[in-house]
Motif scaffolding. Structure first.
Motif, PDB file in Angstrom:
ATOM      1  N   ALA A  38     -48.386 -34.308  -1.121  1.00 18.13           N
ATOM      2  CA  ALA A  38     -48.411 -34.484   0.335  1.00 18.13           C
ATOM      3  C   ALA A  38     -49.515 -35.451   0.746  1.00 18.13           C
ATOM      4  CB  ALA A  38     -48.598 -33.137   1.015  1.00 18.13           C
ATOM      5  N   THR A  39     -50.679 -35.331   0.122  1.00 19.51           N
ATOM      6  CA  THR A  39     -51.779 -36.254   0.422  1.00 19.51           C
ATOM      7  C   THR A  39     -51.408 -37.676   0.043  1.00 19.51           C
ATOM      8  OG1 THR A  39     -53.456 -34.536   0.136  1.00 19.51           O
ATOM      9  CG2 THR A  39     -54.187 -36.813  -0.092  1.00 19.51           C
ATOM     10  N   ASN A  40     -50.806 -37.845  -1.118  1.00 15.93           N
ATOM     11  CA  ASN A  40     -50.402 -39.184  -1.560  1.00 15.93           C
ATOM     12  C   ASN A  40     -49.355 -39.786  -0.628  1.00 15.93           C
ATOM     13  OD1 ASN A  40     -52.120 -38.999  -3.763  1.00 15.93           O
ATOM     14  ND2 ASN A  40     -50.504 -38.376  -5.190  1.00 15.93           N
ATOM     15  N   ARG A  41     -48.405 -38.982  -0.211  1.00 16.39           N
ATOM     16  CA  ARG A  41     -47.369 -39.490   0.698  1.00 16.39           C
ATOM     17  C   ARG A  41     -47.964 -39.855   2.057  1.00 16.39           C
ATOM     18  NH1 ARG A  41     -41.573 -36.349  -0.279  1.00 16.39           N
ATOM     19  NH2 ARG A  41     -41.322 -37.008  -2.459  1.00 16.39           N
ATOM     20  N   ALA A  42     -48.929 -39.078   2.502  1.00 17.85           N
ATOM     21  CA  ALA A  42     -49.597 -39.403   3.762  1.00 17.85           C
ATOM     22  C   ALA A  42     -50.364 -40.717   3.640  1.00 17.85           C
ATOM     23  CB  ALA A  42     -50.538 -38.275   4.168  1.00 17.85           C
ATOM     24  N   ARG A  43     -50.995 -40.929   2.500  1.00 20.66           N
ATOM     25  CA  ARG A  43     -51.703 -42.191   2.267  1.00 20.66           C
ATOM     26  C   ARG A  43     -50.733 -43.374   2.288  1.00 20.66           C
ATOM     27  NH1 ARG A  43     -56.451 -41.524  -2.371  1.00 20.66           N
ATOM     28  NH2 ARG A  43     -57.692 -39.976  -1.230  1.00 20.66           N
ATOM     29  N   LEU A  44     -49.573 -43.200   1.670  1.00 21.62           N
ATOM     30  CA  LEU A  44     -48.571 -44.265   1.670  1.00 21.62           C
ATOM     31  C   LEU A  44     -48.100 -44.554   3.087  1.00 21.62           C
ATOM     32  CD1 LEU A  44     -46.644 -46.176   0.166  1.00 21.62           C
ATOM     33  CD2 LEU A  44     -45.058 -44.244  -0.054  1.00 21.62           C
ATOM     34  N   ALA A  45     -47.852 -43.519   3.861  1.00 22.13           N
ATOM     35  CA  ALA A  45     -47.401 -43.707   5.238  1.00 22.13           C
ATOM     36  C   ALA A  45     -48.426 -44.476   6.053  1.00 22.13           C
ATOM     37  CB  ALA A  45     -47.108 -42.354   5.878  1.00 22.13           C
ATOM     38  N   ARG A  46     -49.714 -44.130   5.873  1.00 18.24           N
ATOM     39  CA  ARG A  46     -50.765 -44.855   6.595  1.00 18.24           C
ATOM     40  C   ARG A  46     -50.851 -46.308   6.138  1.00 18.24           C
ATOM     41  NH1 ARG A  46     -53.622 -40.021   5.731  1.00 18.24           N
ATOM     42  NH2 ARG A  46     -54.788 -40.982   4.005  1.00 18.24           N
ATOM     43  N   ALA A  47     -50.725 -46.528   4.837  1.00 18.29           N
ATOM     44  CA  ALA A  47     -50.852 -47.884   4.294  1.00 18.29           C
ATOM     45  C   ALA A  47     -49.737 -48.797   4.790  1.00 18.29           C
ATOM     46  CB  ALA A  47     -50.860 -47.838   2.773  1.00 18.29           C
ATOM     47  N   THR A  48     -48.550 -48.253   5.000  1.00 15.75           N
ATOM     48  CA  THR A  48     -47.445 -49.067   5.508  1.00 15.75           C
ATOM     49  C   THR A  48     -47.565 -49.331   6.999  1.00 15.75           C
ATOM     50  OG1 THR A  48     -46.058 -47.136   5.939  1.00 15.75           O
ATOM     51  CG2 THR A  48     -45.867 -48.170   3.763  1.00 15.75           C
ATOM     52  N   GLY A  49     -48.374 -48.511   7.688  1.00 27.08           N
ATOM     53  CA  GLY A  49     -48.482 -48.633   9.126  1.00 27.08           C
ATOM     54  C   GLY A  49     -47.334 -47.982   9.869  1.00 27.08           C
ATOM     55  N   LEU A  50     -46.522 -47.210   9.167  1.00 27.86           N
ATOM     56  CA  LEU A  50     -45.351 -46.610   9.784  1.00 27.86           C
ATOM     57  C   LEU A  50     -45.584 -45.181  10.271  1.00 27.86           C
ATOM     58  CD1 LEU A  50     -42.605 -47.829   7.282  1.00 27.86           C
ATOM     59  CD2 LEU A  50     -43.042 -48.700   9.583  1.00 27.86           C
ATOM     60  N   GLY A  51     -46.396 -44.442   9.543  1.00 24.71           N
ATOM     61  CA  GLY A  51     -46.580 -43.038   9.876  1.00 24.71           C
ATOM     62  C   GLY A  51     -45.647 -42.158   9.073  1.00 24.71           C
ATOM     63  N   PRO A  52     -46.039 -40.903   8.810  1.00 25.68           N
ATOM     64  CA  PRO A  52     -45.286 -40.029   7.911  1.00 25.68           C
ATOM     65  C   PRO A  52     -43.879 -39.703   8.370  1.00 25.68           C
ATOM     66  CG  PRO A  52     -46.998 -38.811   9.063  1.00 25.68           C
ATOM     67  CD  PRO A  52     -47.260 -40.257   9.326  1.00 25.68           C
ATOM     68  N   ASP A  53     -43.628 -39.717   9.675  1.00 23.15           N
ATOM     69  CA  ASP A  53     -42.288 -39.384  10.143  1.00 23.15           C
ATOM     70  C   ASP A  53     -41.326 -40.561  10.056  1.00 23.15           C
ATOM     71  OD1 ASP A  53     -43.684 -40.776  12.129  1.00 23.15           O
ATOM     72  OD2 ASP A  53     -42.425 -39.940  13.717  1.00 23.15           O
ATOM     73  N   ARG A  54     -41.820 -41.710   9.580  1.00 20.93           N
ATOM     74  CA  ARG A  54     -40.966 -42.896   9.495  1.00 20.93           C
ATOM     75  C   ARG A  54     -40.598 -43.257   8.058  1.00 20.93           C
ATOM     76  NH1 ARG A  54     -38.962 -43.675  14.391  1.00 20.93           N
ATOM     77  NH2 ARG A  54     -38.404 -45.796  13.763  1.00 20.93           N
ATOM     78  N   LEU A  55     -40.932 -42.380   7.116  1.00 22.90           N
ATOM     79  CA  LEU A  55     -40.530 -42.557   5.725  1.00 22.90           C
ATOM     80  C   LEU A  55     -39.464 -41.517   5.397  1.00 22.90           C
ATOM     81  CD1 LEU A  55     -43.167 -44.215   5.750  1.00 22.90           C
ATOM     82  CD2 LEU A  55     -43.657 -43.306   3.463  1.00 22.90           C
ATOM     83  N   VAL A  56     -38.328 -41.972   4.928  1.00 24.83           N
ATOM     84  CA  VAL A  56     -37.224 -41.063   4.622  1.00 24.83           C
ATOM     85  C   VAL A  56     -37.043 -41.008   3.102  1.00 24.83           C
ATOM     86  CG1 VAL A  56     -34.787 -40.547   4.964  1.00 24.83           C
ATOM     87  CG2 VAL A  56     -36.107 -41.613   6.811  1.00 24.83           C
ATOM     88  N   TRP A  57     -37.198 -39.805   2.560  1.00 25.22           N
ATOM     89  CA  TRP A  57     -37.104 -39.566   1.126  1.00 25.22           C
ATOM     90  C   TRP A  57     -35.745 -38.976   0.792  1.00 25.22           C
ATOM     91  CZ3 TRP A  57     -41.665 -40.819  -1.537  1.00 25.22           C
ATOM     92  CH2 TRP A  57     -42.785 -41.046  -0.727  1.00 25.22           C
ATOM     93  N   MET A  58     -35.399 -38.978  -0.499  1.00 23.31           N
ATOM     94  CA  MET A  58     -34.143 -38.349  -0.916  1.00 23.31           C
ATOM     95  C   MET A  58     -34.351 -37.550  -2.194  1.00 23.31           C
ATOM     96  SD  MET A  58     -31.960 -41.740  -2.072  1.00 23.31           S
ATOM     97  CE  MET A  58     -32.815 -43.223  -2.626  1.00 23.31           C
ATOM     98  N   ASN A  59     -33.556 -36.506  -2.335  1.00 23.25           N
ATOM     99  CA  ASN A  59     -33.513 -35.717  -3.561  1.00 23.25           C
ATOM    100  C   ASN A  59     -32.431 -36.326  -4.453  1.00 23.25           C
ATOM    101  OD1 ASN A  59     -35.501 -33.884  -2.665  1.00 23.25           O
ATOM    102  ND2 ASN A  59     -33.978 -32.685  -1.553  1.00 23.25           N
ATOM    103  N   GLN A  60     -32.864 -37.135  -5.400  1.00 22.85           N
ATOM    104  CA  GLN A  60     -31.953 -37.956  -6.200  1.00 22.85           C
ATOM    105  C   GLN A  60     -31.321 -37.145  -7.331  1.00 22.85           C
ATOM    106  OE1 GLN A  60     -35.182 -41.470  -5.245  1.00 22.85           O
ATOM    107  NE2 GLN A  60     -34.848 -40.864  -7.365  1.00 22.85           N
ATOM    108  N   VAL A  61     -30.042 -37.429  -7.606  1.00 24.24           N
ATOM    109  CA  VAL A  61     -29.297 -36.610  -8.575  1.00 24.24           C
ATOM    110  C   VAL A  61     -28.497 -37.446  -9.575  1.00 24.24           C
ATOM    111  CG1 VAL A  61     -29.126 -34.582  -7.065  1.00 24.24           C
ATOM    112  CG2 VAL A  61     -27.385 -36.380  -6.914  1.00 24.24           C
ATOM    113  N   HIS A  62     -28.742 -38.736  -9.652  1.00 23.98           N
ATOM    114  CA  HIS A  62     -28.012 -39.618 -10.575  1.00 23.98           C
ATOM    115  C   HIS A  62     -26.513 -39.620 -10.269  1.00 23.98           C
ATOM    116  CE1 HIS A  62     -31.480 -40.413 -13.224  1.00 23.98           C
ATOM    117  NE2 HIS A  62     -31.807 -39.155 -12.990  1.00 23.98           N
ATOM    118  N   GLY A  63     -26.191 -39.639  -8.977  1.00 26.40           N
ATOM    119  CA  GLY A  63     -24.796 -39.656  -8.571  1.00 26.40           C
ATOM    120  C   GLY A  63     -24.429 -40.950  -7.874  1.00 26.40           C
TER     121      GLY A  63
END
Length: 235
Positions: A38-63
């Motif tokens: 969570a801390t790392n993802r928050a750092r990434l969000a800040r570094a992009t200038g987008l904010g944490p609610d503007r990054l959309v992740w996915m649970n990948q399944v090789h499909g």
């Protein structure tokens, strides 16, 4: 109007995760401390200038599932391997540690996609499905550009000969020889060929090999390890 397209790929440096996930692990499914992720993802969000609610992740399944995202969300998109959006300043995120992150964009139409293309997903056509989804969202083939992010190279991706033949049959251009002279796979080469045959001309590839570069996470090299993140968004 032409949008500016942003594409970002992380390394393993700059985070708080302990070994063997050291240090900028962005995968929440690998056994790392959830608070560190969570801390790392928050750092990434800040570094992009987008904010944490503007990054959309996915649970990948090789499909081969593709999902269109039209608004911010506070949970990952489940059971999918490609995300598409036409919403500015909403980043689509793919996590990898040898698989190919495919970042696609049409700056004129304002459509982007992030794709997780491992061996199984690439064989199942996830990249082609994502391209179809972009076209359905208004993108034009002539305007689509693609970045194939850091992934394991053909020199290091050793597989049984039968597997190399199987992948080559469904993703031509993938079969190669490793640096040891054994059967191997270069998924980026196969995906690039597939995209060209589908009509995409602007294709770039990050030259880095995850297995060879200690600054990157590699599941094949290290086993239990973290995940890189690759993002694409519109400005």
């Amino acid at each position: 109007m032409t949008f500016r397209v942003r594409r970002v790929t992380t390394t393993r440096s700059g985070g708080v995760s302990a070994a063997p996930f050291d240090s900028f692990n962005l995968g929440d499914h690998v056994g790392d401390d959830p608070a560190a992720v969570a801390t790392n993802r928050a750092r990434l969000a800040r570094a992009t200038g987008l904010g944490p609610d503007r990054l959309v992740w996915m649970n990948q399944v090789h499909g081969d599932q593709v999902v269109v995202v039209d608004e911010p969300r506070d949970t990952a998109v489940d059971a999918t391997d490609a995300l598409i959006t036409a919403v500015p300043r909403l980043a689509m995120v793919v996590v990898t540690a040898d698989c190919v992150p495919v970042l696609m964009a049409d700056a004129r139409a304002g459509v982007v996609a992030a794709v997780h293309a491992g061996r199984v997903g690439a064989q199942r056509g996830i990249v082609a499905r994502a391209l179809e989804g972009m076209l359905a969202a208004g993108a034009q083939l002539a305007d689509i550009s693609v970045l194939l992010g850091p992934a394991i190279s053909g020199s290091h991706y050793e597989v049984p000969a039968a597997m190399a033949d199987e992948v080559e049959a469904t993703l031509p251009g993938s079969r190669t020889r490793t640096s040891a002279g054994t059967p191997g796979l270069d998924l980026r080469a196969g995906i690039a060929r597939q995209l060209r045959e589908l009509g995409v001309e602007a294709i770039d590839a990050d030259p880095r090999c995850t297995a060879a570069d200690p600054k990157l996470f590699s599941h094949r090299r290290d086993g239990r390890t973290g995940r890189l993140a690759s993002l694409v968004w519109l400005e």
